[in-house]
Design an enzyme around this catalytic site. Structure first.
Site, mmCIF file in Angstrom:
data_model
loop_
_atom_site.group_PDB
_atom_site.id
_atom_site.type_symbol
_atom_site.label_atom_id
_atom_site.label_comp_id
_atom_site.label_asym_id
_atom_site.label_seq_id
_atom_site.Cartn_x
_atom_site.Cartn_y
_atom_site.Cartn_z
ATOM 1 N N CYS A 191 0.812 -1.219 0.000
ATOM 2 C CA CYS A 191 0.000 0.000 0.000
ATOM 3 C C CYS A 191 0.850 1.276 0.000
ATOM 4 O O CYS A 191 0.305 2.375 -0.053
ATOM 5 C CB CYS A 191 -0.942 0.008 1.200
ATOM 6 S SG CYS A 191 -1.690 -1.589 1.490
ATOM 7 N N HIS A 208 -9.253 3.431 -1.233
ATOM 8 C CA HIS A 208 -7.830 3.077 -1.153
ATOM 9 C C HIS A 208 -7.414 2.247 -2.369
ATOM 10 O O HIS A 208 -7.349 1.024 -2.308
ATOM 11 C CB HIS A 208 -7.616 2.307 0.166
ATOM 12 C CG HIS A 208 -6.211 1.900 0.446
ATOM 13 N ND1 HIS A 208 -5.108 2.569 -0.030
ATOM 14 C CD2 HIS A 208 -5.719 0.867 1.189
ATOM 15 C CE1 HIS A 208 -4.009 1.962 0.406
ATOM 16 N NE2 HIS A 208 -4.343 0.920 1.139
#
Ligand SMILES: [Zn+2]
Lengths: 384, 152
Positions: free
Chosen positions: A83, A332
């Protein structure tokens, strides 16, 4: 001095983008950043793509993005640290300029997460942890952060409500961000009534997968001054790693990589945590933002429950955190997230954040975490 | 033999492959470096301290304290039929940590951070292939090969 400046920013709409391929998403953000910078492609020396390959059908993503953006034959490469892939892309672009090898670099974070079927997602979900000793027990991404949350609650008295107050805040600001996936406020009552995921987490403790892209154009100090009348400076670049396995972490109430990366970034930029007016932190789960307040030094260890309770991370508090909605409300798209954070903070420092503008924002920060803290990148950005 | 370890196994090939055979025989093992004596759980083939590749297995008591836990409701592939399940991270008496499921000797409402636990080797008896794991149980619980079923 030899600074690196941000001379262009671009951000696409995050969400379920069944209207576009990943390279088309990348183009939206790239075009916006180039228009913002007021330059054309001749000015670019290289590009860096931040993305996580296992979500795409297209293998070796940098190639297809580079071609679609019309940047062949310039150098390009992909960065991957889960991420935090977007911040890794910015860091390598920054390094390329700092070394003197390149003058102007386009950095694109892009991700399509909705190409995979539910069974494919569920299979990937089972391999987020250390696969030899942990995944055989069916661990999941929310479960790891839930382990941190339970320990933080035990040691410091952080309440269930404190965790969800983070979600309430981020949805409050996400409602004001046209690029966000969820653009509506939520209440604590609604969040507490949502479905269980991994206790103590319920649905509203977790951010949502999304498709999206963001782009920044970086330039050497000389080029930035020549090409832009409002550059924002990337003056502090911290980066650290931590063990893959939760079994080898010194404590389960914070991320050592975030503590180290932020110290490095503050020192390099010559600032302290008290100087930060606005920050985008990695709230993949509510407790991640709670731990970030402490890891970044916004409040003393163990006091983040009170920090959110007192609204110290709202605009008007000690430091405005995730006033773009954060991962929680913005969505996200994992490879795009780090670049999205940098875009948002640059916008704040330029005074262009509209109704979510933080008054007198002159120093800002981004905190982008990969996995469960195996990687952390912290940037300190300055207006002057 | 490491393919025996875990309900789903992603790493059948490893230098610490005998860990799973020991577990099937009822022994919970860590590793010790033959050069400098550094011990480790989970076991590792290459010494973290002195980089030596010479190691041996040593039995770990499995006495542990609960550090933190979570009940996983949304399960990944291969675990849907056992969900929800409770995973705990424990601090081992000899150092190191382990992550495991809570076993049948402990009720959900008894679970409390700081409680004393015992790690116990287990065999899945409802699965035809040999599948071993370990669970978190009440102190004093011992491994029983008989209950393990026909995994010979
Ligand atoms: Zn050694």
């Amino acid at each position: 001095m030899n600074r690196v400046g941000i001379i262009g920013i671009g951000h696409g709409v995050f969400g379920r983008r069944s209207d576009a391929t990943v390279q088309e998403l990348a183009f939206e953000a790239f075009r916006a950043a180039m228009q913002d910078a007021g330059i054309d492609r001749d000015a670019l020396d290289a590009s860096v793509i931040g993305s996580v390959p296992e979500y795409h059908k297209q293998r070796s993503l940098a190639g297809v993005v580079q071609e679609y953006l019309g940047l062949v034959p310039r150098p390009t490469w992909l960065t991957e640290v889960a991420c935090a892939s977007g911040s890794a892309a910015i860091r390598t672009g920054w390094m390329g300029i700092k070394s003197g090898l390149h003058d102007v670099v386009a950095v694109i974070g892009c991700q399509k997460m909705t190409e995979l079927s539910t069974p494919e997602i569920l299979a990937l979900m089972g391999r987020v942890g250390e696969v030899q000793w942990e995944s055989g027990f069916g661990t999941t991404f929310p479960a790891y952060y839930a382990l941190f949350a339970r320990r933080h609650m035990h040691e410091f008295g952080t309440s269930r409500e404190n965790l969800l107050q983070v979600a309430v805040k981020n949805h409050h600001y996400g409602a004001k961000n046209p690029m966000a996936l969820f653009r509506k406020e939520i209440t604590l009552e609604k969040a507490l009534a949502s479905e269980e995921v991994a206790t103590p987490f319920q649905v509203y403790d977790c951010c949502a997968n999304a498709d999206g892209a963001a782009c920044v154009i970086l330039a050497s100090e000389e080029k930035a001054t020549e090409l832009s009348d409002k550059p924002v400076w990337l003056d502090g670049m911290g980066c650290a790693s931590a063990s893959m396995s939760v079994l080898r972490r010194p404590s389960l109430t914070g991320l050592p990589s975030a503590q180290q990366a932020s110290s490095m970034a503050y020192e390099m930029a010559g600032v302290t945590a008290d100087d930060i007016k606005v920050a985008d932190v990695h709230d993949c789960f509510t407790v991640a933002e709670i731990m970030a307040y402490e890891d970044l030094g916004f409040c003393p260890k163990g006091e983040s429950g009170r920090f959110i309770e007192e609204k110290q991370s709202y605009i008007g508090g000690k430091v405005a955190v995730n006033v773009d909605g954060g991962l929680k409300a913005k969505g996200h798209p994992i490879g795009a997230t780090g670049v999205s954070m940098t875009v948002e903070i640059a916008k704040q420092l330029r005074g262009e954040a509209g109704e979510r503008q933080v008054p007198d924002a002159d120093v800002g920060l981004t905190h982008n975490v990969g996995g469960i803290g195996q990687y952390c990148f912290v940037q300190v950005l300055k207006k002057d | 033999m490491f393919k025996w370890f875990g309900k789903v196994n992603f790493t059948p090939f490893t230098k610490v492959t005998d860990f799973a055979r020991h577990l099937k025989d009822g022994y919970f093992m860590g590793s010790r470096c033959k050069e400098c004596g550094t011990t480790s759980f989970p076991p590792r083939a290459d010494c973290e301290e002195c980089m030596s590749p010479d190691f041996e297995f040593v039995e770990v008591t499995g006495k542990a304290t609960l550090n933190t836990y979570t009940k996983i409701v949304a399960a990944p592939t291969g675990f849907d039929e056992v969900a929800p399940y409770i995973v705990g991270v424990v601090d081992l008496e000899e150092g190191g940590r382990a992550l495991a499921w809570f076993g049948e000797t402990i009720a959900e409402d008894e679970i409390e951070i700081g409680m004393e636990l015992q790690i116990v080797p287990q065999i899945f008896d409802e699965i035809e292939d040999i599948k071993v794991y370990y669970s978190l149980e009440k102190p004093g619980t011992t491994w029983s090969k008989v209950e393990g079923g026909g995994a010979a």
